[in-house]
Motif scaffolding. Structure first.
Motif, PDB file in Angstrom:
ATOM      1  N   MET A   1      -2.605   2.898  10.597  1.00 54.11           N
ATOM      2  CA  MET A   1      -1.865   4.429  10.935  1.00 54.11           C
ATOM      3  C   MET A   1      -0.495   3.978  11.301  1.00 54.11           C
ATOM      4  SD  MET A   1      -2.266   7.522  10.402  1.00 54.11           S
ATOM      5  CE  MET A   1      -4.269   7.705  10.399  1.00 54.11           C
ATOM      6  N   THR A   2       0.234   4.636  10.352  1.00 49.52           N
ATOM      7  CA  THR A   2       1.851   4.438  10.788  1.00 49.52           C
ATOM      8  C   THR A   2       2.049   5.362  12.095  1.00 49.52           C
ATOM      9  OG1 THR A   2       2.413   4.562   8.441  1.00 49.52           O
ATOM     10  CG2 THR A   2       3.910   4.958   9.937  1.00 49.52           C
ATOM     11  N   ARG A   3       2.920   4.911  12.800  1.00 49.85           N
ATOM     12  CA  ARG A   3       3.071   5.481  14.256  1.00 49.85           C
ATOM     13  C   ARG A   3       4.263   6.829  14.187  1.00 49.85           C
ATOM     14  NH1 ARG A   3       3.426   0.991  19.285  1.00 49.85           N
ATOM     15  NH2 ARG A   3       1.416   0.232  18.929  1.00 49.85           N
ATOM     16  N   PRO A   4       3.951   8.042  14.200  1.00 55.34           N
ATOM     17  CA  PRO A   4       4.878   8.943  14.094  1.00 55.34           C
ATOM     18  C   PRO A   4       6.144   8.822  14.744  1.00 55.34           C
ATOM     19  CG  PRO A   4       2.851   9.921  14.763  1.00 55.34           C
ATOM     20  CD  PRO A   4       2.751   8.366  14.874  1.00 55.34           C
TER      21      PRO A   4
ATOM     22  N   VAL B   1       8.243   6.686  12.376  1.00 58.93           N
ATOM     23  CA  VAL B   1       8.845   7.506  11.258  1.00 58.93           C
ATOM     24  C   VAL B   1       9.853   8.376  11.562  1.00 58.93           C
ATOM     25  CG1 VAL B   1       7.914   8.946   9.213  1.00 58.93           C
ATOM     26  CG2 VAL B   1       6.431   7.381  10.423  1.00 58.93           C
TER      27      VAL B   1
ATOM     28  N   VAL C   1       5.115   4.361   4.415  1.00 60.58           N
ATOM     29  CA  VAL C   1       4.462   5.563   5.094  1.00 60.58           C
ATOM     30  C   VAL C   1       3.672   6.112   3.863  1.00 60.58           C
ATOM     31  CG1 VAL C   1       4.389   7.679   6.482  1.00 60.58           C
ATOM     32  CG2 VAL C   1       6.318   5.791   6.642  1.00 60.58           C
TER      33      VAL C   1
ATOM     34  N   GLN D   1       1.104   7.901   4.295  1.00 58.78           N
ATOM     35  CA  GLN D   1       0.367   9.171   4.685  1.00 58.78           C
ATOM     36  C   GLN D   1       1.497  10.391   4.480  1.00 58.78           C
ATOM     37  OE1 GLN D   1       0.586   7.014   7.017  1.00 58.78           O
ATOM     38  NE2 GLN D   1      -1.423   6.055   7.279  1.00 58.78           N
TER      39      GLN D   1
ATOM     40  N   VAL E   1       2.485  12.595   6.807  1.00 61.18           N
ATOM     41  CA  VAL E   1       3.424  12.392   8.230  1.00 61.18           C
ATOM     42  C   VAL E   1       4.797  12.147   7.611  1.00 61.18           C
ATOM     43  CG1 VAL E   1       3.398  10.250   9.480  1.00 61.18           C
ATOM     44  CG2 VAL E   1       1.157  11.202   9.053  1.00 61.18           C
TER      45      VAL E   1
ATOM     46  N   ALA F   1       6.179  15.794   7.392  1.00 65.64           N
ATOM     47  CA  ALA F   1       6.455  16.334   8.808  1.00 65.64           C
ATOM     48  C   ALA F   1       7.709  15.587   9.440  1.00 65.64           C
ATOM     49  CB  ALA F   1       5.243  16.260   9.595  1.00 65.64           C
ATOM     50  N   ALA F   2       7.803  14.309   9.425  1.00 69.86           N
ATOM     51  CA  ALA F   2       8.535  13.676  10.091  1.00 69.86           C
ATOM     52  C   ALA F   2      10.305  14.138   9.626  1.00 69.86           C
ATOM     53  CB  ALA F   2       8.735  12.223  10.246  1.00 69.86           C
TER      54      ALA F   2
ATOM     55  N   TYR G   1       4.963  20.330  -0.232  1.00 74.50           N
ATOM     56  CA  TYR G   1       4.022  19.621   0.082  1.00 74.50           C
ATOM     57  C   TYR G   1       2.933  19.269  -1.186  1.00 74.50           C
ATOM     58  CZ  TYR G   1      -0.081  17.589   2.509  1.00 74.50           C
ATOM     59  OH  TYR G   1      -1.026  16.667   2.669  1.00 74.50           O
TER      60      TYR G   1
END
Length: 255
Positions: free
Chosen positions: A1-4, A7, A99, A101, A104, A107-108, A247
């Motif tokens: 899982m990529t760390r927010p 990102v 990334v 996701q 994510v 959102a970033a 999205y």
């Protein structure tokens, strides 16, 4: 899982390292403030020539935001470039590989770009107000008057939301030229025409810029069927719809 956090840091690096996005934000400040000062000075200089009705509905706060109509175009350009630069350069493939996701990633980018747009929008709004009031002289108002602080803060929100709306449209269309080709004529010409022609003014009242700009008015001229906060809610609905559509486009289509 990529760390927010990673990102977010990556999106911040992308935005600040591209000259075009920095220059569009600078242009938003300069154009809005300069035009607001000019219009305020001209109105003050010719105040005695205004009709009795124009004097009764004179809104010194809204007058100082006259430059927003052009400044918002720079904020739209910022929103478009933040998203579409990755598509035009092919960087979106690398971003999605790093990334996967997509929610994510979006959102970033939205978080970083919105924070920056709101910061610039608030700075622009307060500068525009204070310098515009200085130009109005004896016809000016101040932040202590009812509704004025709401209008000034609302002006900053309006500019930030305009950039966010453009981001949603850019994700949907993916092309900078197509995004500019749709958004600039719409906000620069079509929206104003629809809002000022009697046959279509009821439609024009509910377009994002026409509704959102109501937040910057203190004096009610009776031309809108809603108040400032309702107008802002209408604009927020447009922004939410644009982001949802963006999205869906990002989620469903290949890079």
């Amino acid at each position: 899982m990529t760390r927010p956090g990673w990102v977010l840091a990556s999106e911040w690096t992308k935005i600040r390292s591209v000259r075009s996005t920095v220059w569009t934000l600078a242009a938003a400040v300069v154009v809005t403030v300069a035009l607001g000062m000019l219009i305020s000075f001209l109105i003050s200089d010719s105040f005695e020539d205004l009709s009795s009705r124009e004097r009764r509905t004179f809104d010194p706060t809204f007058i100082s935001f006259a430059g927003t109509s052009l400044g918002q175009l720079a904020m739209i350009a910022f929103g478009v470039l933040v998203v579409s630069n990755e598509y035009s350069t092919g960087m979106i493939r690398a971003s999605l590989a790093a990334v996967p996701q997509r929610g994510v990633l979006m959102a970033a980018k939205v978080s970083v770009a919105t924070a920056l747009a709101l910061l610039v929008g608030m700075l622009t709004s307060f500068l525009t107000f204070f310098l515009g009031q200085a130009m109005l002289g004896e016809h000016s108002t101040d932040l202590g008057q009812p509704g004025v602080l709401r209008a000034v803060v609302g002006g900053g929100l309006y500019m930030g939301l305009m950039a966010l709306f453009a981001m949603g449209v850019a994700w949907l269309l993916r092309s900078p030229m197509l995004s500019f080709g749709v958004l600039i004529p719409f906000f620069f010409m079509i929206s104003g025409i629809l809002a000022n022609v009697s046959a279509t003014e009821k439609i024009g009242d509910y377009l994002p810029d026409q509704a959102g700009s109501r937040i910057m008015a203190v004096v009610d001229d009776g031309e809108r069927p809603y108040g400032p906060w309702t107008g802002m809610l209408i604009m927020l609905a447009w922004v939410a719809a644009a982001l949802v559509a963006g999205y869906v486009g990002l989620k469903k289509r290949d890079a």
